[in-house]
Design a protein around this motif. Structure first.
Motif, PDB file in Angstrom:
ATOM      1  N   PRO A   1      -3.264  23.649 -18.737  1.00 40.06           N
ATOM      2  CA  PRO A   1      -4.162  22.539 -18.415  1.00 40.06           C
ATOM      3  C   PRO A   1      -5.267  22.928 -17.433  1.00 40.06           C
ATOM      4  CG  PRO A   1      -1.917  21.753 -18.487  1.00 40.06           C
ATOM      5  CD  PRO A   1      -1.845  23.259 -18.622  1.00 40.06           C
TER       6      PRO A   1
ATOM      7  N   LEU B   1      -9.124  21.634 -18.264  1.00 36.76           N
ATOM      8  CA  LEU B   1      -9.436  20.304 -17.758  1.00 36.76           C
ATOM      9  C   LEU B   1     -10.890  20.227 -17.306  1.00 36.76           C
ATOM     10  CD1 LEU B   1      -6.249  19.235 -15.756  1.00 36.76           C
ATOM     11  CD2 LEU B   1      -7.058  18.377 -17.966  1.00 36.76           C
TER      12      LEU B   1
ATOM     13  N   PHE C   1       0.474  17.280 -22.130  1.00 31.53           N
ATOM     14  CA  PHE C   1      -0.400  17.226 -20.952  1.00 31.53           C
ATOM     15  C   PHE C   1      -1.387  16.060 -20.988  1.00 31.53           C
ATOM     16  CE2 PHE C   1      -3.426  19.011 -23.799  1.00 31.53           C
ATOM     17  CZ  PHE C   1      -4.696  18.924 -23.221  1.00 31.53           C
TER      18      PHE C   1
END
Length: 322
Positions: free
Chosen positions: A34, A38, A57
Motif C-alpha cells: 500500500p 497510495l 487494503f
C-alpha cells in the motif's frame, strides 16, 4: 490546447504540465505494498495492474466502468457487445477487485439503465447488494421515438454485514416551502435562523440535486463521461472515514481521487489513457489551492441551485503558479 471562450473554465493541460505530470504516473510490473501506491495514479490497463495490487487494503471502492455503449475516450474506443459478452467482461475485473477489499469495505458501481441489468447478476455473486441509487442527469439529447435518457444508476454493495455508513454526513439541505410550527410557535423539523427556511433531510436513493459538469464549472474537463464531484462526495462521505483508502480502477479524469483528497481520504486510481491521468494529476494539484466541492458547504449538501458555490477566479497553472 483548444482555444476557449473567456467564460469557459474547462481544465486544460499545457505541454509543460503534461511533461511534468507524466513523470508522476505509475505502471506496475511486480507486486506492491500500500505504501508504494497510495495517493498515486496508475497509468495502465486495468487487467495489467490489478494482479500487482495488495490484498485487503481498500476501504471504499468506486467504479465507473465503460457502459455497454460504443464510445470514444480520447482516441480509444470501447465497443458495445452483446449482453452475455458484456457480463463476462464485468465478471473478469469484478472478480479480481474483491480480494483487494477489506472485510468491512463498501463498493459503488455506476451504470446506465441498460448496463444495470447486466451488472446486477454479476454483483450479487460477489457482494451483498444493498440499494440502487438513481440520480438525475439533466443533460442529454432528446429522443423522437423514446423517452429522453436522463438518469443513471449506482449500485451500493458491501463485502459483509459490518460496514461504514455515516448518515449524518450526507443529509440534504432543502428549502422549506410551507414551514410548520408547533402549538408553542417553534419550528418543526426546520431551521428559522436565516432569512430562508431550510430543513436537513435524510438521504434517499433518488438524487435530483446533481449538476453534470459543464463548461462554466471549475471541475469540468473534456472527458466524455465525467462524474460530478458532488456525486462522488456523497459516496465517499457516507461510506468511508478520514484517512480511509478509496480506490477507483476506471479513474478517467480523476474525480474520485480529487474528491477523496479534498475530504481527507487516501486514494489510488487506475486509468489507461495518459492524457486523462495527467488531467487527474492537475486536478489533484489544484485541490491544494481550492478544496471546495460545488453544492457541498458547511458540512451539508444543498439542493440544486440554492447555493452559489462557483468561483470566478481564472484557472491557474499548477506548474508555474501563474
Amino acid at each position: 490546447m483548444k482555444a476557449r471562450a473567456p467564460q469557459n473554465r474547462t481544465i486544460d493541460l499545457t505541454a509543460e504540465e503534461r511533461a511534468v505530470f507524466l513523470q508522476r504516473l505509475l505502471s506496475l510490473d511486480c507486486e506492491t505494498t500500500p505504501g508504494e501506491i497510495l495517493n498515486r495514479t496508475i497509468c495502465q490497463d486495468v487487467f495489467g495492474a490489478l494482479p500487482y495490487l495488495p490484498k485487503n487494503f481498500v476501504d471504499l471502492l468506486i467504479v465507473d466502468p465503460p457502459y455497454n455503449l460504443t464510445k470514444a475516450f480520447n482516441g480509444r474506443t470501447f465497443r458495445q457487445r452483446d449482453r452475455t459478452a458484456y457480463a463476462a467482461w464485468l465478471e473478469r475485473w469484478i472478480a479480481q477487485l474483491k480480494p483487494l477489499l477489506k472485510p468491512s469495505a463498501s463498493a459503488y458501481f455506476c451504470a446506465d439503465w441498460a448496463t444495470s441489468t447486466a451488472m446486477y447478476p454479476v454483483l450479487e455473486q460477489h457482494f451483498t447488494v444493498r440499494s440502487r441509487i438513481t440520480w438525475e442527469r439533466e443533460k442529454g439529447r432528446g429522443a423522437q421515438a423514446n423517452w429522453k435518457n436522463a438518469s443513471e444508476d449506482i449500485w451500493f454493495c458491501t463485502v459483509a454485514d459490518h460496514y461504514t455508513f455515516n448518515v449524518d454526513a450526507v443529509k440534504l439541505k432543502r428549502q422549506v416551502m410551507a414551514p410548520y410550527r408547533t402549538a408553542a410557535g417553534q419550528p418543526k423539523d426546520w431551521d428559522d435562523a436565516g432569512a430562508e427556511k431550510y430543513r436537513l433531510t435524510h438521504p434517499s436513493n433518488l438524487w435530483t440535486d446533481i449538476t453534470v459538469p459543464f463548461w462554466s464549472m471549475p471541475e469540468n474537463t473534456d472527458h466524455p463521461t465525467q462524474k460530478p464531484e458532488k456525486l462522488i462526495a456523497k459516496l465517499i462521505l457516507a461510506s468511508s472515514n478520514r484517512n480511509d483508502v478509496v480506490f477507483d480502477p476506471f479513474l478517467g479524469s480523476g474525480t474520485t481521487s480529487v474528491v477523496a483528497k479534498k475530504l481527507g481520504r487516501q486514494y489510488i486510481g487506475i486509468e489507461q489513457e495518459p492524457d486523462y491521468c495527467c488531467l487527474a494529476e492537475k486536478r489533484l494539484a489544484l485541490a491544494d489551492i481550492d478544496p471546495a466541492i460545488q453544492g457541498y458547504s458547511d458540512g451539508v449538501f444543498w439542493e440544486r441551485n440554492t447555493l452559489a458555490a462557483q468561483r470566478s477566479h481564472p484557472q491557474k497553472s499548477v506548474i508555474s503558479g501563474a
